[in-house]
Design an enzyme around this catalytic site. Structure first.
Site, PDB file in Angstrom:
ATOM      1  N   HIS A  83       3.168  13.983   0.751  1.00 53.46           N
ATOM      2  CA  HIS A  83       2.578  15.705   0.184  1.00 53.46           C
ATOM      3  C   HIS A  83       3.990  16.604   1.157  1.00 53.46           C
ATOM      4  CE1 HIS A  83      -1.062  14.233  -0.231  1.00 53.46           C
ATOM      5  NE2 HIS A  83      -1.618  14.564   1.218  1.00 53.46           N
ATOM      6  N   HIS A 102      -5.823  -0.077   5.691  1.00 57.84           N
ATOM      7  CA  HIS A 102      -5.462   0.848   6.896  1.00 57.84           C
ATOM      8  C   HIS A 102      -6.505   0.649   8.336  1.00 57.84           C
ATOM      9  CE1 HIS A 102      -7.743   3.090   4.639  1.00 57.84           C
ATOM     10  NE2 HIS A 102      -6.490   3.458   3.447  1.00 57.84           N
ATOM     11  N   PHE A 159       3.012   6.729  -4.139  1.00 55.19           N
ATOM     12  CA  PHE A 159       4.504   7.732  -4.970  1.00 55.19           C
ATOM     13  C   PHE A 159       3.743   8.739  -6.318  1.00 55.19           C
ATOM     14  CE2 PHE A 159       7.466   3.263  -4.335  1.00 55.19           C
ATOM     15  CZ  PHE A 159       7.450   3.491  -3.724  1.00 55.19           C
ATOM     16  N   ARG A 160       2.453   8.833  -6.256  1.00 51.77           N
ATOM     17  CA  ARG A 160       2.514  10.278  -6.564  1.00 51.77           C
ATOM     18  C   ARG A 160       2.442  10.485  -8.283  1.00 51.77           C
ATOM     19  NH1 ARG A 160      -0.949  10.243  -2.841  1.00 51.77           N
ATOM     20  NH2 ARG A 160      -0.290  11.425  -0.399  1.00 51.77           N
ATOM     21  N   ASP A 169       1.521   3.165   3.553  1.00 56.48           N
ATOM     22  CA  ASP A 169       0.426   3.656   2.993  1.00 56.48           C
ATOM     23  C   ASP A 169       0.960   5.245   2.601  1.00 56.48           C
ATOM     24  OD1 ASP A 169      -2.001   5.194   2.599  1.00 56.48           O
ATOM     25  OD2 ASP A 169      -2.602   5.315   3.709  1.00 56.48           O
ATOM     26  N   ASN A 199      -4.510   6.791  -7.056  1.00 53.65           N
ATOM     27  CA  ASN A 199      -4.677   8.068  -7.097  1.00 53.65           C
ATOM     28  C   ASN A 199      -4.091   8.868  -7.712  1.00 53.65           C
ATOM     29  OD1 ASN A 199      -3.645   7.111  -4.749  1.00 53.65           O
ATOM     30  ND2 ASN A 199      -4.858   8.722  -3.818  1.00 53.65           N
ATOM     31  N   HIS A 201      -9.949   1.565   1.543  1.00 55.21           N
ATOM     32  CA  HIS A 201     -10.324   2.068   2.372  1.00 55.21           C
ATOM     33  C   HIS A 201     -11.864   2.704   2.453  1.00 55.21           C
ATOM     34  CE1 HIS A 201      -9.259   6.173   3.274  1.00 55.21           C
ATOM     35  NE2 HIS A 201     -10.288   6.413   3.893  1.00 55.21           N
ATOM     36  N   HIS A 211       0.697  -1.578   0.164  1.00 56.92           N
ATOM     37  CA  HIS A 211       0.248  -0.193   0.191  1.00 56.92           C
ATOM     38  C   HIS A 211       1.096   1.244   0.092  1.00 56.92           C
ATOM     39  CE1 HIS A 211      -3.724   1.501   1.715  1.00 56.92           C
ATOM     40  NE2 HIS A 211      -3.021   2.824   0.872  1.00 56.92           N
TER      41      HIS A 211
END
Ligand SMILES: [Zn+2]
Length: 442
Positions: free
Chosen positions: A311, A233, A60-61, A307, A91, A175, A57
């Site tokens: 940011h 999670h 890595f954006r 997770d 996402n 989720h 989970h």
């Protein structure tokens, strides 16, 4: 090329044994041999030799959110943390909700992932028709957001949910947070505290009730449709009652993941760390933390993951509304869990079950997750009683900060081998190395 890892305490399949591991052409060719004739020796005396961590989970954006993180930087952080395989979440931007987007992500990783990789496919309100065309041997499963989180991939229509649970033949990772309950709590908090309530109210807004309602719904749907459900999670003691202690992960249909942040922190840590540890679902009370730790040992929790969700620090300012949810963790997940081993929370053998063996079993990872002859030589070598302190300059994640800055760990990752290559050694990542695509058998 024959490589010998000599003299370590090998932790594998419930046992700790002293011995040597021989690696030939990236594959484990023997364990505990009396061997000669090798090209390179790694001295693991005084160290523990573990299978490389499989983190099921991470965020890595990439593509699209690369101001926060990217596959290059985060896979380097993974390598430095003893993590040799990861499953990245959909996402990003564009979201991984079409076959084209999935292929594009694989192409990116082939260029720049320094450890082994695979990608979840994202469920939306209207893409269940595409599930049948997914390359099942290349992906761990399908990710479903039953509750709004970062990235706006919420599936909120009952019909769509039913269709997803019915159609999904792969592991479905969910989720779970109930959006209606969250919105009601948020409205109440705003009326009392203004537009951006202080962050220590985060766990009251994204409440236990919101988690339990949504997780319960997911479990009910999975039972109804026979779906292979993995609840991501888990953050509350109440949710643990939805899961039975499972002995056979291949036969079990419903399993749960807990994340390092929910095990290591409690909501009281907002006092010290502010919004740095603001994550969704929220980190809950010390009682939840205690009971989640307990559930690591009785089989109600099957997997520990991160997770990992970086940011920029500037995006972590503000309260419940303004501060982004998510934090980086992958570089320090193994040493954090080893700290819990020292604290008597779990054994090192159990850690290896939760972070290596079980992710491999649950998702059908081929030839990884165990130290076995014929398996890929994905190996983490860790040294106990070697105190070091997390500082900004040792952080490899692109965001450049960690909620663990200033924390002193007693365990150190001294070397990480990925497919037999030392991708991390002597404090440095070999960024010329590219990992492999993970193969699955569902
Ligand atoms: Zn996540």
């Amino acid at each position: 090329m024959r490589l010998l890892i000599q003299g370590g305490h090998i932790v594998n399949e419930g046992r700790v044994q002293d011995g040597d591991i021989v690696v030939e052409d990236g594959i484990i060719s023997a364990i505990s041999p009396h061997t000669s004739d090798f090209d390179e020796v790694i001295d693991a005396t005084g160290c523990y030799v573990l299978p490389g961590i499989i983190d099921d989970h991470v965020h890595f954006r990439e593509p699209g959110l690369t101001d926060k993180a990217d596959i290059d930087t985060e896979s380097q952080a993974a390598a430095a943390g003893g993590v040799t395989s990861y499953f990245d979440m959909p996402n990003c931007n564009p979201q991984t909700t079409t076959l084209k987007a999935l292929e594009d992500k694989f192409a990116l990783a082939r260029q720049k992932s320094h450890v082994n990789y695979s990608f979840f496919y994202g469920a939306t309100n209207d893409n269940a028709d595409s599930f049948a065309q997914l390359p099942a041997s290349r992906i761990p499963g399908i990710k479903l957001f039953m509750g709004s989180s970062t990235g706006n991939m919420l599936v909120d229509k009952q019909q769509a949910l039913e269709r997803i649970f019915k159609t999904c033949k792969l592991p479905l990772m969910a989720h779970c947070e109930d959006t209606d309950i969250i919105n009601r709590n948020l409205a109440e908090a705003k009326s009392a505290w203004g537009d951006d309530p202080p962050v220590n109210l985060h766990a009251m807004i994204r409440s236990e009730e919101a988690c339990l309602a949504s997780s319960r719904k997911a479990v009910e749907l999975a039972k109804q449709y026979g779906t292979r459900l993995h609840v991501a999670h888990v953050s509350t003691a109440e949710e643990l009652e939805l899961f039975t202690a499972c002995r056979d992960l291949v036969a079990t249909k419903i399993t749960a993941e807990v994340c390092v942040g929910h095990l290591f922190f409690s909501q009281l840590d907002h006092e010290r760390l502010g919004a740095k540890i603001k994550v969704n679902p929220a980190i809950k009370t010390p009682v939840d933390q205690f009971l989640l730790r307990e559930a690591l040992n009785d089989g109600r929790i099957s997997v520990v993951a991160t997770d990992h969700a970086p940011h920029l620090l500037s995006q972590k300012e503000g309260g419940c509304v303004r501060a982004a949810s998510g934090m980086p963790m992958i570089q320090f997940s193994l040493v954090t869990m080893l700290e819990l081993v020292d604290a008597g929370v779990l054994t090192i053998q159990r850690l290896v079950e939760l972070m290596c063996h079980n992710p491999a079993r649950l998702f059908g990872v081929q030839q990884r997750g165990f130290l076995r002859q014929g398996y890929h030589a994905d190996i983490a070598i860790v040294r106990p009683k070697s105190p070091w302190t997390v500082t900004k300059d040792c952080i490899l994640s692109k965001c450049g900060w960690s909620p663990l800055e200033g924390h002193t760990f007693n365990w150190q990752v001294v070397r990480t081998l990925c497919n037999g290559r030392s991708v991390y050694a002597d404090g440095k990542v070999d960024s010329t190395y590219i990992g492999e695509e993970i193969a699955f058998r569902h």
